[in-house]
Design an enzyme around this catalytic site. Structure first.
Site, PDB file in Angstrom:
ATOM      1  N   ARG A 161     -10.237 -11.543  -0.530  1.00 34.30           N
ATOM      2  CA  ARG A 161     -11.032 -12.494  -1.318  1.00 34.30           C
ATOM      3  C   ARG A 161     -10.350 -13.859  -1.393  1.00 34.30           C
ATOM      4  O   ARG A 161     -11.004 -14.876  -1.527  1.00 34.30           O
ATOM      5  CB  ARG A 161     -11.312 -11.894  -2.707  1.00 34.30           C
ATOM      6  CG  ARG A 161     -10.102 -11.623  -3.521  1.00 34.30           C
ATOM      7  CD  ARG A 161     -10.372 -10.683  -4.701  1.00 34.30           C
ATOM      8  NE  ARG A 161     -10.504  -9.278  -4.281  1.00 34.30           N
ATOM      9  CZ  ARG A 161     -10.771  -8.286  -5.114  1.00 34.30           C
ATOM     10  NH1 ARG A 161     -10.974  -8.535  -6.400  1.00 34.30           N
ATOM     11  NH2 ARG A 161     -10.860  -7.044  -4.678  1.00 34.30           N
TER      12      ARG A 161
ATOM     13  N   LYS B 272       0.846  -1.185   0.000  1.00 32.66           N
ATOM     14  CA  LYS B 272       0.000   0.000   0.000  1.00 32.66           C
ATOM     15  C   LYS B 272       0.886   1.242   0.000  1.00 32.66           C
ATOM     16  O   LYS B 272       1.774   1.366   0.841  1.00 32.66           O
ATOM     17  CB  LYS B 272      -0.917  -0.007   1.224  1.00 32.66           C
ATOM     18  CG  LYS B 272      -2.007  -1.073   1.117  1.00 32.66           C
ATOM     19  CD  LYS B 272      -3.007  -0.997   2.238  1.00 32.66           C
ATOM     20  CE  LYS B 272      -4.074  -2.062   2.068  1.00 32.66           C
ATOM     21  NZ  LYS B 272      -4.974  -1.819   0.929  1.00 32.66           N
TER      22      LYS B 272
END
Ligand code: BES
Ligand code: MN
Ligand code: ZN
Length: 491
Positions: free
Chosen positions: A347, A272
């Site tokens: 996910r 990030k």
């Protein structure tokens, strides 16, 4: 702090702070309030006039009512339009009254608010929830508590009759919400996969649930390559949590709740970057926190429904043995995934958690996940995204959220967008184009559930609040717990 419903009439109640509510456009005092005001030498009327109080929802005024009276302060809260009164309005009114009373250093508080829909029981529950959730304060990480002043010790709900069951229920639900807030607010060096598993184990022994924690080796045996791919850079062991609540007798239905449990999300090698909020990524286990919070509440509420609570818990880190962008993982249903972005890790962990859950033979599965920044772009900070191919389950959840006063909004699962996840080398990629990112995330998850009715809640926005709002303070909200509880109770 103790909440009780008392039969003491408003005019006879004595204590530090008295809370009354007035509707918009009818701030004229009526009934008992006229007599009350006379007792206080007209100071309530004076306050309303002086402050130009109009009864708007969310507004409030407070005054001292003299030294000779049995009450020190009066708090007047606005309730908005009478026709529009909801349980959520009452929850928020009770919350702002409790906050004000605390600020006014009231130790004992009397709350006299209108009954919603002639339902004293639901009203009592809503008021008690509002008070408990608003007065919660997190001092765990302060060497000294910030607020050492007098605390609210006793809250009396007036005019509702005997409401012990409703108040107990509110307390049980609030204890689940507060657990979720504590787990989310705690930093990643405090809440780890290990402590999450310990928390699940503690809930199980406290409230008589069955607990199973699968260690890495067991997950390997089950072929959970997607979950373990994410976990492989962490120095901490992954923990796969499975709690089961079973009612006495035959369950009416069997349900499952699955939560994304990333105790920290660095992004992995797709780290990030600046402005991505990496320093806030302790919140990435908000789905698992809501799942455990719901387990704690349901363990106490004891509905006639069997409920499974599942989370694949790990952290998304960087190291010499981290996943490489481009790696291909095989999930426990045999599907292969090209990891074109290591930051779409939630996910991957959910894929194996959903495959595991599908095998339990439950009637419905709901997952909660701080899954995508795209969902925050779509719905903002306050609203969760609801995705489901099943209309009946979607409307059950919408109804549950409405009762709980949590905001969710259904977004489409546009099958065509799955094309964005097509991989040249594996069965699918884990990320597609930026546009519609929360929809492709939901379509990805759908590959791992079979026929079981399933819904996905993207709670990336409402898991955290930057501003105080109603019964939520700044910080972790515990979002999802109350919707899940009301869904399970209505099943
Ligand atoms: N945990 C994040 C999503 C998130 C973002 C939660 C902001 C709360 C606040 C998730 O794992 C993530 O990184 N998602 C990526 C997906 C992208 C790589 C397709 C995102 O949203 O940017
Ligand atoms: Mn991520
Ligand atoms: Zn994440």
């Amino acid at each position: 702090m103790k909440i009780r419903a008392t039969k003491t009439p408003l005019l006879e109640w004595t204590g530090d702070g008295l809370v009354i509510g007035l509707f918009e456009d009818s701030v004229e005092l009526a009934g008992d309030l006229v007599t009350l005001d006379e007792k206080f030498a007209g100071s309530i009327k004076e306050l309303i006039a002086e402050e130009e109080f109009k009864g708007k929802q969310g507004s409030s005024v407070v005054t001292r009512v003299g030294t000779a009276t049995p009450v020190r302060k009066v708090v007047v809260v606005g309730l908005g339009k009478k026709e529009a009164l909801t349980l959520e309005t009452l929850r928020k009114a009770a919350a702002s009254a409790a906050r004000l009373a605390k600020k006014q250093k009231c130790k004992t508080v009397g709350v006299s608010l209108p009954i919603w829909n002639d339902d004293a029981e639901q009203t009592a529950q809503a008021l008690a929830e509002g008070v408990e959730l608003a007065l919660y304060q997190d001092n765990r990480f302060k060497s000294e508590p910030e607020d050492k002043g007098p605390q609210v010790e006793q809250v009396d709900l007036l005019g509702l009759g005997e409401q012990e069951a409703a108040i107990t229920r509110a307390h049980q639900i609030s204890s689940g919400v507060i657990l979720a807030r504590q787990l989310v607010a705690a930093p990643a060096n405090s809440v780890t996969p290990i402590t999450m598993a310990e928390t699940a184990t503690a809930i199980a022994s406290e409230h008589n649930l069955h607990v199973e924690i699968l260690e890495r080796e067991e997950c390997e045996k089950l072929g959970m390559g997607a979950f373990l791919g994410v976990a492989q850079a962490s120095d901490l062991p992954p923990k796969f949590i499975h709690l089961t609540y079973k009612p006495e007798g035959t369950p009416k239905r069997k349900l499952a709740i699955v939560g994304k449990g990333l105790t920290f999300d660095s992004g992995g090698l797709n780290i990030k970057g600046a402005g991505s909020g990496i320093e806030t990524m302790k919140i990435d286990m908000g789905g698992a926190a809501a799942t455990l919070g719901a387990a704690k509440a349901i363990g106490q509420l004891k509905p006639d429904v069997e409920v499974h609570f599942i989370s694949a818990v790990t952290e998304n880190m960087i190291s010499g043995h981290a996943m490489h962008p481009g790696d291909i993982l095989t999930a426990s249903n045999g599907k292969t995934i090209e990891v074109n972005n290591t930051d779409a890790e939630g996910r991957l962990t959910l894929a194996d958690a959903l495959v595991f859950t599908t095998k339990l033979g439950v009637d419905a599965i709901v997952d909660l996940a701080t899954l995508t920044g795209a969902c925050i772009i779509a719905l903002g900070d306050d609203i969760g995204g609801l995705f489901s191919p099943d209309d009946a389950l979607a409307s059950e959840l919408q109804k549950a959220a409405e009762i709980a006063g949590e905001k969710i909004w259904r977004l489409p699962m546009e099958e065509k967008y799955f094309e964005g996840l097509k991989s040249g080398i594996a069965d699918m990629k884990n990320t597609g184009p930026r546009a519609g990112g929360s929809i492709t995330a939901a379509l990805f998850l759908k590959q791992f559930v079979k026929e079981t009715p399933w819904a996905h809640l993207d709670i990336a926005g409402p898991v955290w609040a930057d501003k105080e709002n109603g019964y939520n303070g700044v910080g972790a909200t515990g979002f999802g717990v109350r919707t899940l509880v009301s869904w399970v109770l209505n099943n």
